[in-house]
Write a protein that holds these residues in place. Structure first.
Motif, mmCIF file in Angstrom:
data_model
loop_
_atom_site.group_PDB
_atom_site.id
_atom_site.type_symbol
_atom_site.label_atom_id
_atom_site.label_comp_id
_atom_site.label_asym_id
_atom_site.label_seq_id
_atom_site.Cartn_x
_atom_site.Cartn_y
_atom_site.Cartn_z
ATOM 1 N N ILE A 1 45.854 50.451 36.370
ATOM 2 C CA ILE A 1 44.763 51.384 36.671
ATOM 3 C C ILE A 1 44.049 50.988 37.964
ATOM 4 N N LYS A 2 43.856 49.707 38.189
ATOM 5 C CA LYS A 2 43.230 49.272 39.441
ATOM 6 C C LYS A 2 44.078 49.647 40.642
ATOM 7 N N GLY A 3 45.397 49.499 40.520
ATOM 8 C CA GLY A 3 46.270 49.876 41.628
ATOM 9 C C GLY A 3 46.307 51.367 41.886
ATOM 10 N N LEU A 4 46.082 52.175 40.859
ATOM 11 C CA LEU A 4 46.083 53.630 41.034
ATOM 12 C C LEU A 4 44.749 54.142 41.565
ATOM 13 N N VAL A 5 43.663 53.656 41.008
ATOM 14 C CA VAL A 5 42.334 54.146 41.404
ATOM 15 C C VAL A 5 41.900 53.539 42.741
ATOM 16 N N ARG A 6 42.035 52.245 42.898
ATOM 17 C CA ARG A 6 41.705 51.530 44.136
ATOM 18 C C ARG A 6 40.254 51.730 44.555
ATOM 19 N N ARG A 7 39.378 51.550 43.632
ATOM 20 C CA ARG A 7 37.955 51.621 43.945
ATOM 21 C C ARG A 7 37.469 50.257 44.422
ATOM 22 N N ARG A 8 36.823 50.247 45.569
ATOM 23 C CA ARG A 8 36.354 48.997 46.139
ATOM 24 C C ARG A 8 35.209 48.413 45.311
ATOM 25 N N ARG A 9 35.101 47.098 45.373
ATOM 26 C CA ARG A 9 33.990 46.442 44.702
ATOM 27 C C ARG A 9 32.680 46.748 45.420
ATOM 28 N N PRO A 10 31.542 46.564 44.763
ATOM 29 C CA PRO A 10 30.255 46.842 45.419
ATOM 30 C C PRO A 10 30.088 46.059 46.720
ATOM 31 N N ALA A 11 29.324 46.639 47.628
ATOM 32 C CA ALA A 11 29.152 46.023 48.944
ATOM 33 C C ALA A 11 28.407 44.703 48.873
ATOM 34 N N HIS A 12 27.572 44.510 47.863
ATOM 35 C CA HIS A 12 26.799 43.274 47.751
ATOM 36 C C HIS A 12 27.532 42.188 46.969
ATOM 37 N N ASN A 13 28.817 42.379 46.698
ATOM 38 C CA ASN A 13 29.589 41.385 45.959
ATOM 39 C C ASN A 13 30.099 40.291 46.891
ATOM 40 N N GLN A 14 30.154 39.065 46.388
ATOM 41 C CA GLN A 14 30.754 37.938 47.088
ATOM 42 C C GLN A 14 32.060 37.565 46.396
ATOM 43 N N MET A 15 33.157 37.565 47.176
ATOM 44 C CA MET A 15 34.476 37.299 46.592
ATOM 45 C C MET A 15 34.687 35.798 46.390
ATOM 46 N N ASP A 16 33.957 35.232 45.444
ATOM 47 C CA ASP A 16 34.108 33.815 45.092
ATOM 48 C C ASP A 16 34.477 33.674 43.623
ATOM 49 N N MET A 17 35.334 34.569 43.156
ATOM 50 C CA MET A 17 35.720 34.574 41.749
ATOM 51 C C MET A 17 36.762 33.496 41.467
ATOM 52 N N PHE A 18 36.958 33.227 40.185
ATOM 53 C CA PHE A 18 37.875 32.187 39.733
ATOM 54 C C PHE A 18 39.287 32.763 39.624
ATOM 55 N N VAL A 19 40.215 32.248 40.441
ATOM 56 C CA VAL A 19 41.646 32.600 40.414
ATOM 57 C C VAL A 19 41.833 34.121 40.464
ATOM 58 N N THR A 20 41.817 34.678 41.669
ATOM 59 C CA THR A 20 41.988 36.117 41.859
ATOM 60 C C THR A 20 43.406 36.428 42.321
ATOM 61 N N PHE A 21 43.822 37.673 42.089
ATOM 62 C CA PHE A 21 45.125 38.161 42.514
ATOM 63 C C PHE A 21 44.910 39.352 43.450
ATOM 64 N N SER A 22 45.998 39.980 43.850
ATOM 65 C CA SER A 22 45.896 41.050 44.849
ATOM 66 C C SER A 22 45.111 42.250 44.324
ATOM 67 N N VAL A 23 45.277 42.586 43.047
ATOM 68 C CA VAL A 23 44.581 43.755 42.502
ATOM 69 C C VAL A 23 43.117 43.466 42.197
ATOM 70 N N ASP A 24 42.732 42.204 42.260
ATOM 71 C CA ASP A 24 41.344 41.865 41.932
ATOM 72 C C ASP A 24 40.362 42.271 43.017
ATOM 73 N N LYS A 25 40.855 42.743 44.162
ATOM 74 C CA LYS A 25 39.940 43.257 45.172
ATOM 75 C C LYS A 25 39.416 44.641 44.806
ATOM 76 N N TYR A 26 39.997 45.254 43.798
ATOM 77 C CA TYR A 26 39.544 46.549 43.328
ATOM 78 C C TYR A 26 38.614 46.372 42.128
ATOM 79 N N SER A 27 37.837 47.398 41.873
ATOM 80 C CA SER A 27 36.722 47.262 40.936
ATOM 81 C C SER A 27 36.920 48.006 39.620
ATOM 82 N N PHE A 28 37.652 49.097 39.617
ATOM 83 C CA PHE A 28 37.708 49.956 38.429
ATOM 84 C C PHE A 28 39.052 49.812 37.736
ATOM 85 N N PRO A 29 39.044 49.451 36.441
ATOM 86 C CA PRO A 29 37.915 49.091 35.572
ATOM 87 C C PRO A 29 37.672 47.590 35.601
#
Length: 291
Positions: free
Chosen positions: A179-207
């Motif tokens: 679903i993230k790969g299909l929708v491709r909704r960006r994360r909020p602008a005030h987010n900091q990408m310092d998450m624990f172990v992210t993958f390529s689809v984790d740059k998207y927000s929904f769901p």
């Protein structure tokens, strides 16, 4: 008696003009009369029409007024008619207006609740605790913990539950990534990408994957594990606080978390419908041990 003043050629000043003049010269009527008569002669019936047109083109009124209007009218083309898409944009439907309004409210509310998005935010001191809660809902710890418990389990009933939990976690990862790969909704602008172990689809927000996992695991534990009431309350609170922390950290919008809870509940229905029987769970466990 003084002699009259003479010009360079030796003629009197008055006589030089009269003797060299002609009937059309200024001597026969003055300079002003000569210019007036020449102007009248250009408009006379016998005058040259080419000269008249040239003088008319040199007129400031004609040059600044009529000629540019005529040139502009001949060079410009009429604008094309509006397309159907423009007409739809100018006349949006009620559904379109409602969706845009809900999206605006979602973005505004998500930014308002993002109180831990940065260290300098109003609740920036709580950010480390929220990030620790974020790790508790990550997919990798849950997968590794389930595999470890499955390896250490010595009862077939426990293996049956753990095999179905492993199937639920894998289904969750698959559906959320799709679903993230299909929708491709960006994360909020005030987010900091310092998450624990992210993958390529984790740059998207929904769901929100944490929200789907929290709803799925909480529902699974409450229905298939025997727990005391305080522990059951803690499981529910963990799921709700985890979903709310995603908005507080600025990771997701409110709609991402809400849809994540709904998707997690639907995933549990799928897992419960496709529940692995004790025999199938035992076969899969034996195959997994052989590998």
């Amino acid at each position: 008696m003084p002699s009259p003043r003479r010009n360079v050629e030796g003629r009197p000043l008055g006589a030089s003009a009269s003797s060299s003049g002609s009937p059309g010269s200024p001597a026969h009527g003055g300079g002003g009369r000569f210019e007036f008569q020449s102007l009248l002669s250009s408009r006379a019936p016998g005058a040259d029409p080419t000269c008249a047109r040239l003088r008319a083109s040199e007129s400031p009124v004609h040059r600044r007024g009529s000629y540019p209007l005529a040139a502009a009218g001949s060079s410009q083309t009429p604008p094309p008619p509006p397309s159907e898409e423009d007409c739809l944009d100018l006349n949006p439907s009620f559904l379109g207006i409602a969706l845009r309004s809900l999206l605006a409210i979602d973005l505004w509310l998500s930014k308002k609740l993002g109180v831990c998005a940065e260290e300098r935010s109003s609740w920036g001191s709580v950010r480390p605790l929220m990030k620790l809660l974020e790790i508790s809902g990550h997919g990798i710890p849950w997968l590794l913990g389930t595999l470890y418990c499955l390896y250490k389990s010595d009862s077939w009933a426990g293996r049956e539950v753990l095999m179905n939990l492993l199937f639920a976690l894998l289904l969750d990862l698959l559906l959320v990534s799709l679903i993230k790969g299909l929708v491709r909704r960006r994360r909020p602008a005030h987010n900091q990408m310092d998450m624990f172990v992210t993958f390529s689809v984790d740059k998207y927000s929904f769901p929100s994957g944490h929200a789907t996992r929290a709803a799925l695991v909480a529902r699974f534990i409450l229905n298939h594990l025997v727990l005391a009431i305080p522990l059951r309350v803690l499981v529910v609170l963990w799921a709700l606080i985890l979903g709310h922390s995603r908005v507080m950290l600025g990771r997701h919008n409110v709609s991402d978390v809400a849809f994540g809870f709904l998707l997690g509940y639907m995933q549990y229905i799928i897992v419960n419908y496709c529940w692995l029987s004790p025999h199938n769970a035992a076969v899969l466990f034996v195959l997994w041990n052989q590998q």
